[in-house]
Write an enzyme that holds these catalytic residues in place. Structure first.
Site, PDB file in Angstrom:
ATOM      1  N   LYS A 107       0.887  -1.168   0.000  1.00 50.96           N
ATOM      2  CA  LYS A 107       0.000   0.000   0.000  1.00 50.96           C
ATOM      3  C   LYS A 107       0.929   1.224   0.000  1.00 50.96           C
ATOM      4  O   LYS A 107       1.444   1.619   1.044  1.00 50.96           O
ATOM      5  CB  LYS A 107      -0.889  -0.050   1.241  1.00 50.96           C
ATOM      6  CG  LYS A 107      -2.113   0.826   1.215  1.00 50.96           C
ATOM      7  CD  LYS A 107      -1.771   2.217   1.047  1.00 50.96           C
ATOM      8  CE  LYS A 107      -2.372   3.297   1.803  1.00 50.96           C
ATOM      9  NZ  LYS A 107      -1.795   4.583   1.361  1.00 50.96           N
ATOM     10  N   GLU A 142       9.734   1.077  10.750  1.00 52.50           N
ATOM     11  CA  GLU A 142      10.817   2.043  10.522  1.00 52.50           C
ATOM     12  C   GLU A 142      10.167   3.408  10.664  1.00 52.50           C
ATOM     13  O   GLU A 142       9.477   3.874   9.763  1.00 52.50           O
ATOM     14  CB  GLU A 142      11.400   1.791   9.125  1.00 52.50           C
ATOM     15  CG  GLU A 142      12.836   2.238   9.007  1.00 52.50           C
ATOM     16  CD  GLU A 142      12.942   3.570   8.327  1.00 52.50           C
ATOM     17  OE1 GLU A 142      12.889   4.593   9.059  1.00 52.50           O
ATOM     18  OE2 GLU A 142      13.047   3.604   7.099  1.00 52.50           O
ATOM     19  N   CYS A 176      14.138  10.141   6.965  1.00 52.41           N
ATOM     20  CA  CYS A 176      14.085   9.849   8.411  1.00 52.41           C
ATOM     21  C   CYS A 176      15.468   9.968   9.036  1.00 52.41           C
ATOM     22  O   CYS A 176      15.582  10.047  10.254  1.00 52.41           O
ATOM     23  CB  CYS A 176      13.589   8.434   8.651  1.00 52.41           C
ATOM     24  SG  CYS A 176      11.992   8.151   7.961  1.00 52.41           S
ATOM     25  N   GLU A 217      10.939  16.278  14.656  1.00 48.56           N
ATOM     26  CA  GLU A 217      11.533  16.011  13.343  1.00 48.56           C
ATOM     27  C   GLU A 217      11.074  17.122  12.387  1.00 48.56           C
ATOM     28  O   GLU A 217       9.902  17.487  12.385  1.00 48.56           O
ATOM     29  CB  GLU A 217      11.016  14.642  12.879  1.00 48.56           C
ATOM     30  CG  GLU A 217      11.680  14.111  11.654  1.00 48.56           C
ATOM     31  CD  GLU A 217      11.239  12.682  11.340  1.00 48.56           C
ATOM     32  OE1 GLU A 217      10.106  12.308  11.673  1.00 48.56           O
ATOM     33  OE2 GLU A 217      12.049  11.953  10.736  1.00 48.56           O
TER      34      GLU A 217
END
Ligand code: SIN
Length: 461
Positions: free
Chosen positions: A156, A231, A265, A365
């Protein structure tokens, strides 16, 4: 949910293509096909799976230009960087084609009159939910070990970048991988996520994305006790010690911070610089950042493309504004090009000095091309600051002193460490994070483990 999903180019706002979305019922049917296909795919020989994966790898390399162009169109990253992503992603397929042949069991000394044999087998049908920041490589990094292990696989992809997923699947079918072994489903993330997590036939979920969504997937998978690979978010510190090679540190910081417009990331998110060198480091970094050309990634010479969407843009801008309001100084950048009508958002590479821990950018982040510099005087203070976060994905440090380097690396609570290296990602290495950055590793010899079950047989003689 509309029947069609239109995919837009974030650099121009133009519609690239409209594709059908699947309903929950259609996703259930895809799971059933995956379950049926697992019965035969899991029984193929490792050599057979390896040669199909190898063929898939070769086709991807052969088509790298068109795959890269598609990435640039739907994600926005500069074309040369997109070519790099295609080759990086293909590398995982090549690597796991080889690892397929090295799924070993063992025999264990047992009690008298018995033998113990340990074998490994595929966990079952796997569902993957993949992000928009690497529309190609985050699929291959999951699909290749799954297929190599004998699992069937449903992807997906992110709603912003589903076209690369289809392009990869088409090449997989051309390579001879059966259609029900590798499927793509498109649609609403929450709805499809719920179908995956509640299905007893899906035995594993593998996800790359935000920590909050990862937690929801984990909670929702509890009832069917699935294998999980996560992750998740990062908030990477990058420490520049007083004895660092400054030119190297600047070059590697540029590579880490501004790759994919800061939307990875593992991008350095906090630059923690020794006070004795901070002015020189900040000057050199700002000069380099100011040289970057921002624009449409398909144009020659562009180094930084658009950010993916308004939500991402608003977060970046609010972090810069918050830092400036609290006293940070903009050394370069700090400007934007915002077109709400077209849905196009560009952020100029930005370096901020005089940053402190009261600012949001030190805790969240960023996922954007902003480099905040904070200073330290003692290495333990730098390590404490680096570890002061729930995240633990990637961390970087620069020092020429090996004793100090070993000390820093052993005290950083991170799964990936770059010592004098701003680009540690590699197919041969186990990518993944500690703490709330995730569970499991992708790549390396570790990368196939999460797709395997262990079974032992005790034989009475
Ligand atoms: C990511 O941002 O999730 C992946 C980055 C990488 O593989 O280097």
């Amino acid at each position: 949910m509309p029947e069609q999903l239109t995919v837009y180019n974030p650099a121009t706002g133009e519609a690239i293509e409209s594709i059908p979305q699947q309903t929950a019922q259609e996703v259930e049917e895809a799971i059933e096909r995956s379950h049926q296909a697992f019965q035969s795919w899991s029984k193929t020989s490792a050599g057979e799976r390896a040669s199909l994966l190898r063929k898939w790898y070769e086709l991807i390399v052969e088509h790298k230009e068109e795959l890269a162009e598609l990435i640039t169109k739907e994600n926005g990253k500069p074309y040369q960087e997109a070519v790099g992503e295609v080759l990086y992603g293909a590398g995982y397929i090549e690597w796991f084609a080889e690892e397929a042949k090295r799924i070993y069991g063992r025999t264990v000394p047992a009690a008298a009159g018995k033998r113990i044999v340990v074998t490994r087998q595929a966990v079952g049908p796997v569902a993957a939910i993949t992000p928009w920041n690497f529309p190609n490589a985050m699929i291959t990094r999951k699909a290749a070990p799954a297929l190599a292990a004998g699992c069937t696989f449903i992807i997906k992809p992110a709603e912003d970048t589903p076209l690369s997923a289809y392009a990869l699947a088409r090449l997989a079918y051309e390579a001879g991988i059966p259609k029900d072994v590798l499927q793509v489903v498109i649609g609403d993330g929450a709805e499809i996520g719920n179908v995956f997590t509640s299905s007893p036939k899906i035995r594993k979920i593998t996800f790359t994305g935000s920590t909050p969504v990862g937690k929801i997937l984990m909670k929702n998978s509890a009832d069917t006790v699935k294998h999980m690979s996560m992750e998740l978010g990062g908030h990477a510190p990058l420490i520049v010690d007083e004895d660092a090679d400054l030119d190297l540190a600047v070059k590697q910081t540029m590579a880490s911070k501004f790759r994919n417009a800061g939307q990875t990331c593992v991008c350095a998110n906090r630059l923690i610089v020794h006070e004795s060198i901070k002015d020189e480091f900040a000057k050199k970094l700002s000069e380099e950042a100011a040289k970057l050309k921002v624009g449409n990634g398909l144009e020659e010479g562009v180094n930084v493309g658009p950010v993916i969407n308004k939500k991402g843009f608003d977060k970046i801008v609010s972090q810069i504004n918050d830092a400036v309001e609290k006293g940070a100084k903009v050394l370069t950048g700090g400007t934007y090009d915002q077109n709400d009508e077209k849905g196009c958002y560009f952020v100029t590479p930005t370096v901020l000095a005089d940053v402190d821990t009261s600012m949001n950018i030190m805790h969240e982040e960023t996922f954007g091309p902003v480099a905040p510099i904070v200073t330290f005087s003692d290495i333990d203070e730098a390590i404490k600051l680096a570890n002061d976060t729930p995240f633990g994905l990637a961390a970087y440090f620069f020092t020429e002193n090996y004793r100090r380097g070993i000390y820093i690396s052993e005290h950083l609570e991170y799964g990936i460490i770059g010592w004098n290296d701003g680009g540690p990602s590699a197919v041969q290495a186990p990518f993944g994070g500690m703490k709330e950055s995730g569970i499991g590793r992708e790549g390396g010899t570790e990368g196939i483990e999460p797709y395997l079950e262990t079974k032992y047989m005790s034989i009475g003689l």
